[in-house]
Scaffold this active site. Structure first.
Site, mmCIF file in Angstrom:
data_model
loop_
_atom_site.group_PDB
_atom_site.id
_atom_site.type_symbol
_atom_site.label_atom_id
_atom_site.label_comp_id
_atom_site.label_asym_id
_atom_site.label_seq_id
_atom_site.Cartn_x
_atom_site.Cartn_y
_atom_site.Cartn_z
ATOM 1 N N HIS A 24 4.531 8.044 3.509
ATOM 2 C CA HIS A 24 4.625 8.462 2.107
ATOM 3 C C HIS A 24 4.116 7.351 1.188
ATOM 4 O O HIS A 24 3.254 7.580 0.324
ATOM 5 C CB HIS A 24 6.075 8.801 1.773
ATOM 6 C CG HIS A 24 6.287 9.202 0.344
ATOM 7 N ND1 HIS A 24 6.342 10.517 -0.057
ATOM 8 C CD2 HIS A 24 6.442 8.463 -0.788
ATOM 9 C CE1 HIS A 24 6.523 10.569 -1.365
ATOM 10 N NE2 HIS A 24 6.597 9.330 -1.839
ATOM 11 N N GLU A 25 4.644 6.161 1.382
ATOM 12 C CA GLU A 25 4.244 5.045 0.532
ATOM 13 C C GLU A 25 2.794 4.631 0.772
ATOM 14 O O GLU A 25 2.107 4.179 -0.150
ATOM 15 C CB GLU A 25 5.172 3.850 0.759
ATOM 16 C CG GLU A 25 6.632 4.127 0.441
ATOM 17 C CD GLU A 25 6.855 4.638 -0.970
ATOM 18 O OE1 GLU A 25 6.073 4.278 -1.865
ATOM 19 O OE2 GLU A 25 7.798 5.417 -1.163
ATOM 20 N N HIS A 28 0.510 6.598 -1.573
ATOM 21 C CA HIS A 28 0.403 5.990 -2.907
ATOM 22 C C HIS A 28 -0.473 4.736 -2.849
ATOM 23 O O HIS A 28 -1.335 4.520 -3.705
ATOM 24 C CB HIS A 28 1.794 5.583 -3.410
ATOM 25 C CG HIS A 28 2.726 6.719 -3.643
ATOM 26 N ND1 HIS A 28 2.385 7.845 -4.366
ATOM 27 C CD2 HIS A 28 4.027 6.905 -3.274
ATOM 28 C CE1 HIS A 28 3.417 8.663 -4.423
ATOM 29 N NE2 HIS A 28 4.426 8.111 -3.764
#
Length: 383
Positions: A24-25, A28
């Site tokens: 997920h990170e 980004h």
């Protein structure tokens, strides 16, 4: 030897859960870099850093609170999210006004990567011959005496069609609706051989240890032995089930008559970790299926339009794109801080409740041999 095996399984669960956060990170992170934005830190966990290393202007961290993670992108993050770093907010870099479409892409990239991972896992599972799939139909196998189901008139062979006027197709669907009923008298519509549709009112009982609700009715024999979140070998149908289950819980949370019972059924990091541990020990492929479901969960929850979540950033960016003006920084900052406090408070409550529930389960000593109702105790999170 058993202790070493247990430690090994726990380590595997930590790695799987951390990987979901990492991916997920990473979404980004990589999009921010590709768009030329400033990236200060990439962290697994919140709070003070236990380990950190700077490389190519980015500080990589493993932080003290292993309940999530973050990427520090000053040009995108509202000031409120900086509190996750556990540093001095007065030394934090100021946000620059970059094009809103860049903020939108960076915010969306995290949930998107969770969906990508969920799709990959669903496809892998569909190709594994040893993975067990199948749905248990909502057919009553037997009804023990002196239980809610028996008292209401449910009989072996009944096919449950709806619970509380909500259609059900599988045993898991029925369990979910029973849990959301919160122990209130609930209308069951069943199809009975030779009779047709029959309406019965059932009042579920609450388990004094787990707090879950059940009606004391046994299912038919589960020949597939598949976990409830492994309904279909088809990847698309697996993902549809994942999303549908999550949206059903979210709907329960915003429905006044169901909100209280639904919130009681929710679990936090401890319940999720225990669920993952149980499934990895039961069958590694079930553990991978649980990870697939967890990634869909993370994606959908992070897209909710709440400040400090990705959905909040997306909402602010869309506002800027549509109206050609930004939400004032002081509004974004204060909204972010307020919702940060709320979300961290809720997380703390979930952790305390999970801890108490886990303690009760592991220390409970029944006065008599365990009854069969354990088989139909409802656990929405275990889905």
């Amino acid at each position: 030897m058993e202790i070493l095996i247990t430690i090994g399984y726990i380590a595997l669960c930590v790695l799987l859960f951390s990987f979901a956060i990492f991916i997920h990170e990473f979404g980004h992170f990589i999009v921010a870099l590709k768009l030329g934005l400033r990236v200060e830190a990439f962290s697994i966990g919140f709070g003070p850093a236990l380990w950190k290393k700077k490389w190519r202007s980015v500080e990589y961290r493993i932080s003290a609170i292993p309940l999530g993670g973050y990427v520090s992108i000053p040009d995108v993050d509202p000031e409120g999210t900086k509190a996750l770093e556990g540093g001095d907010k007065n030394t934090m870099a100021k946000k620059a006004h970059i094009p809103a479409w860049k903020e939108l892409l960076v915010a969306f990239a995290g949930p998107f990567m969770n969906i990508v991972l969920a799709v990959v896992l669903a496809c892998i599972l569909s190709l594994v011959p040893g993975a067990k799939f199948g749905e248990l139909p909502s057919v009553i196998g037997s009804v023990p005496e002196k239980g809610p189901a028996h008292e209401a008139g449910l009989k072996a062979g009944d096919v449950v069609k709806s619970v509380g006027r909500r259609p059900v197709r599988t045993w898991t669907d029925m369990q979910t609706e029973v849990q959301i009923s919160g122990g209130k008298e609930t209308l069951f519509e069943v199809e009975r051989k030779g009779v047709g549709l029959v309406e019965l009112k059932v009042t579920p009982m609450q388990d004094k240890v787990t707090g879950a609700y059940y009606i004391m009715a046994l299912s038919i024999t589960n020949t597939t032995m598949a976990a409830s979140w492994m309904p279909n070998r088809n990847p698309i149908k697996q993902l549809q089930w994942d999303a549908g289950s999550i949206f059903r819980v979210l709907k329960g949370l915003v429905t006044p008559k169901e909100a209280k019972a639904t919130s009681k059924a929710l679990g936090g990091p401890i319940m999720i970790a225990e669920g993952l541990y149980r499934q990895v020990r039961r069958d590694p492929w079930d553990g991978i299926g649980f990870l697939r479901f967890l990634n869909v969960n993370l994606a959908i929850l992070n897209l909710l339009p709440i400040p400090v979540l990705d959905g909040g950033l997306i909402l602010f960016a869309l506002f800027a794109i549509v109206f050609r003006r930004r939400v004032p920084d002081f509004i974004v900052k204060h909204l972010s801080m307020v919702f940060m406090v709320i979300l961290m408070g809720l997380m703390g409550l979930l952790i305390m409740r999970d801890s108490y529930r886990s303690w009760k389960i592991h220390t409970y000593k029944p006065e008599a041999p365990a009854s069969t109702n354990v088989e139909h105790t409802v656990d929405v999170q275990a889905k």
